[in-house]
Write an enzyme that holds these catalytic residues in place. Structure first.
Site, PDB file in Angstrom:
ATOM      1  N   HIS A  18       0.915  -1.185   0.019  1.00 17.89           N
ATOM      2  CA  HIS A  18       0.090  -0.003  -0.094  1.00 17.89           C
ATOM      3  C   HIS A  18       0.741   1.337  -0.237  1.00 17.89           C
ATOM      4  O   HIS A  18       1.734   1.246   0.818  1.00 17.89           O
ATOM      5  CB  HIS A  18      -0.918   0.021   1.282  1.00 17.89           C
ATOM      6  CG  HIS A  18      -2.072  -0.880   1.221  1.00 17.89           C
ATOM      7  ND1 HIS A  18      -3.251  -0.814   1.589  1.00 17.89           N
ATOM      8  CD2 HIS A  18      -2.197  -2.087   0.386  1.00 17.89           C
ATOM      9  CE1 HIS A  18      -3.981  -1.817   1.422  1.00 17.89           C
ATOM     10  NE2 HIS A  18      -3.357  -2.625   0.570  1.00 17.89           N
TER      11      HIS A  18
ATOM     12  N   TYR B 135      -9.640   5.064   7.185  1.00 17.37           N
ATOM     13  CA  TYR B 135      -9.743   5.597   8.625  1.00 17.37           C
ATOM     14  C   TYR B 135     -10.961   6.571   8.618  1.00 17.37           C
ATOM     15  O   TYR B 135     -10.843   7.701   7.928  1.00 17.37           O
ATOM     16  CB  TYR B 135      -8.548   6.156   9.131  1.00 17.37           C
ATOM     17  CG  TYR B 135      -7.586   5.231   9.526  1.00 17.37           C
ATOM     18  CD1 TYR B 135      -6.671   4.741   8.393  1.00 17.37           C
ATOM     19  CD2 TYR B 135      -7.214   4.450  10.539  1.00 17.37           C
ATOM     20  CE1 TYR B 135      -5.595   3.692   8.635  1.00 17.37           C
ATOM     21  CE2 TYR B 135      -6.363   3.518  10.649  1.00 17.37           C
ATOM     22  CZ  TYR B 135      -5.343   3.106   9.606  1.00 17.37           C
ATOM     23  OH  TYR B 135      -4.252   2.344   9.862  1.00 17.37           O
TER      24      TYR B 135
ATOM     25  N   PRO C  69      -4.752  -0.071  18.694  1.00 14.79           N
ATOM     26  CA  PRO C  69      -4.238  -0.499  17.293  1.00 14.79           C
ATOM     27  C   PRO C  69      -4.445   0.682  16.184  1.00 14.79           C
ATOM     28  O   PRO C  69      -4.189   0.273  14.921  1.00 14.79           O
ATOM     29  CB  PRO C  69      -5.428  -1.517  17.042  1.00 14.79           C
ATOM     30  CG  PRO C  69      -6.468  -1.382  17.894  1.00 14.79           C
ATOM     31  CD  PRO C  69      -5.910  -0.914  19.078  1.00 14.79           C
TER      32      PRO C  69
ATOM     33  N   LYS D 226       0.884  -0.219  15.223  1.00 13.61           N
ATOM     34  CA  LYS D 226       2.077  -0.345  15.760  1.00 13.61           C
ATOM     35  C   LYS D 226       2.549  -1.530  16.666  1.00 13.61           C
ATOM     36  O   LYS D 226       3.665  -1.586  16.700  1.00 13.61           O
ATOM     37  CB  LYS D 226       2.289   1.110  16.625  1.00 13.61           C
ATOM     38  CG  LYS D 226       2.350   2.356  15.851  1.00 13.61           C
ATOM     39  CD  LYS D 226       3.803   2.173  14.977  1.00 13.61           C
ATOM     40  CE  LYS D 226       4.049   3.416  13.686  1.00 13.61           C
ATOM     41  NZ  LYS D 226       3.353   2.869  12.608  1.00 13.61           N
TER      42      LYS D 226
ATOM     43  N   TYR E 155       3.485   6.639  10.384  1.00 14.97           N
ATOM     44  CA  TYR E 155       2.814   5.633  10.052  1.00 14.97           C
ATOM     45  C   TYR E 155       3.404   4.507   9.412  1.00 14.97           C
ATOM     46  O   TYR E 155       3.431   3.147   9.715  1.00 14.97           O
ATOM     47  CB  TYR E 155       1.533   5.895   8.992  1.00 14.97           C
ATOM     48  CG  TYR E 155       0.434   4.883   8.766  1.00 14.97           C
ATOM     49  CD1 TYR E 155      -0.623   4.808   9.814  1.00 14.97           C
ATOM     50  CD2 TYR E 155       0.492   4.265   7.843  1.00 14.97           C
ATOM     51  CE1 TYR E 155      -1.692   3.882   9.503  1.00 14.97           C
ATOM     52  CE2 TYR E 155      -0.425   3.188   7.504  1.00 14.97           C
ATOM     53  CZ  TYR E 155      -1.670   3.089   8.489  1.00 14.97           C
ATOM     54  OH  TYR E 155      -2.513   2.173   8.192  1.00 14.97           O
TER      55      TYR E 155
END
Ligand code: RFL
Ligand code: PHB
Length: 391
Positions: A72, A200, A292, A296, A384
């Site tokens: 991704h 998200y 979550p 990580k 991220y």
């Protein structure tokens, strides 16, 4: 039985450590309380940072991952009826990979066993002894008998509910804890992903995350109260809630299908300080837990092991114990950065049950600040995709 390093726990942390030590000719054994089938079937994380993938590849555990993982380059934030893409690759030059934790665990178990690393399944460690001596011992129960593993060092890779943390004397132990007033209802479904990238979504009714395991399997999460009973959620109710929280956007339609499993996880942040005591070193969830939202947890476990394996290698190959002495300090720098990022993503995207209209407006302002400025996007993207490993 005697080995150089005794490892408790066959999760990602313990299995990666065993592999890295074995490649350096350092003897080790893993004691795991669950069965092999249970360890391989436990559905959890799915997102691997580029650095984690690189390490799995370098240690010869990336073959199937490179064939099956979905690569991704970006994610989307959805809020206030708008879609905002964060182009991770353009902003950082790095990517993330979707590959189920249990798939990585299966690969790591198979490779370790094939290399002759002993993994004792259904062997429960119940006591550590002599961690301040040069020959610490792990007491465990295996096939109905009490057994002892004697070693030079113990790696406590036994997860959040493990026993290793307990050997740190109360006078030295500090547990930093934050419990969130919400949890995630997670589902796995036979449904092609709603989008090619992770979504998200911050919605007034709560957070939703759309992720996946393959081109035909979706993994999705809904913010729910932490003590929610998953049985109160029928399949229809689940899909209807995902549909609402996704919202109406051109070219984006909720993809539904048979729900294969569902479960609720409470969310917390937790850090143990110190991460070492005598000859016992904590790694992964045994030492720290993150909510979550920042993806990580498993990546931090892998980053701890990178530091620990190098420190043990320096000790055995060069008689240099400096890496072992500073192990916890080195890990904790990254751990606290990841704690902050995970807390920040969580607080920016979830609806607090005691939130007021001010909080809602402030949250939206923050989401706009992050997603409409290149500096804001870069901050999110760098964290991220994962900070570089410390050396
Ligand atoms: P694990 O995987 O918990 O493994 C610990 C092992 O130790 C064994 N054990 C013992 N064995 C012998 N004797 C004893 N006394 C023992 N006590 C325990 C246990 O049986 C187990 O096999 O810890 P490890 O290796 O540190 O790995 C950590 C990760 O599993 C965890 O951080 C992630 O799953 C967190 N996580 C995510 N992390 C990511 O990096 N990316 C993600 O996308 C992501 N998504 C998630 C997640 C965790 C989730 N849940 C369910 C908490 C999504 C969810 C919903
Ligand atoms: C997952 O694929 O399970 C996943 C991905 C990203 C997250 C959390 C979980 O932030």
């Amino acid at each position: 039985m005697q080995v150089q390093v005794g490892i408790i726990g066959a999760g990602p942390a313990g299995l990666l450590l065993a592999r890295m030590l074995h490649l350096q000719g350092i003897s080790c054994a893993i004691i795991e309380s669950r069965s092999r089938a249970y360890a391989e079937g436990r559905v959890r994380a799915g997102l691997l940072e580029q650095g984690s993938v690189d390490l799995l590849t370098e240690t010869g555990m990336g073959e199937r991952l490179h064939k099956e993982a979905l690569v991704h380059d970006g994610i989307e934030l959805i809020f206030n009826g708008e879609r905002h893409r964060i182009d991770l690759h353009e902003l950082t030059g790095r990517r993330v990979y979707i590959y189920g934790q249990q798939e990585a665990v299966k690969d790591m178990i198979a490779i370790n066993l094939a290399a002759g690393v002993p993994i004792y399944f259904e062997a429960e460690a119940h006591k550590l002894e002599g961690v301040e001596s040069t020959k610490p011992r792990i007491h465990y129960r295996y096939q109905g008998k009490d057994e002892v593993l004697t070693c030079d060092y113990i790696a406590g890779c036994d997860g959040f509910h493990g026993i290793c943390r307990e050997v740190i004397p109360p006078a030295l132990f500090k547990g930093h804890d934050r419990i969130y007033p919400f949890g995630w209802l997670g589902i796995m479904a036979e449904a092609k992903p709603t989008s090619d990238e992770l979504l998200y979504c911050r919605h007034d009714r709560g957070f939703a995350l759309f992720t996946m395991r393959s081109e035909s399997v979706s993994r999705c999460y809904l913010q729910v109260p932490p003590d929610e009973n998953p049985d109160d959620w029928s399949d229809d109710r689940i899909w209807s809630e995902f549909d609402t929280r996704l919202g109406r956007h051109e070219g984006l339609t909720l993809s539904t299908g048979k729900i294969l499993m569902k479960g609720v996880t409470a969310m917390r942040s937790f850090v143990t300080e110190p991460m070492q005591f005598g000859r016992m070193f904590l790694a992964g969830d045994a030492a720290h837990i993150v909510p979550p939202t920042g993806a990580k947890g498993m990546n931090l476990a892998i980053a701890d092991i990178y530091v620990l394996a190098r420190a043990l290698t320096s000790f055995y190959k060069k008689n240099d114990s400096r890496g072992l002495e500073t192990y916890g300090e080195t890990c904790l720098r990254r751990v606290w950065r990841a704690q902050h990022f995970s807390w920040w993503m969580t607080s920016m995207l979830h609806i607090s049950p005691d939130g007021n209209p001010f909080d809602h407006k402030r949250q939206l302002a923050e989401l706009y600040a992050v997603s409409t400025s290149r500096a804001g996007q870069t901050y999110l993207a760098e964290n991220y995709v994962g900070l570089p490993f410390e050396t």
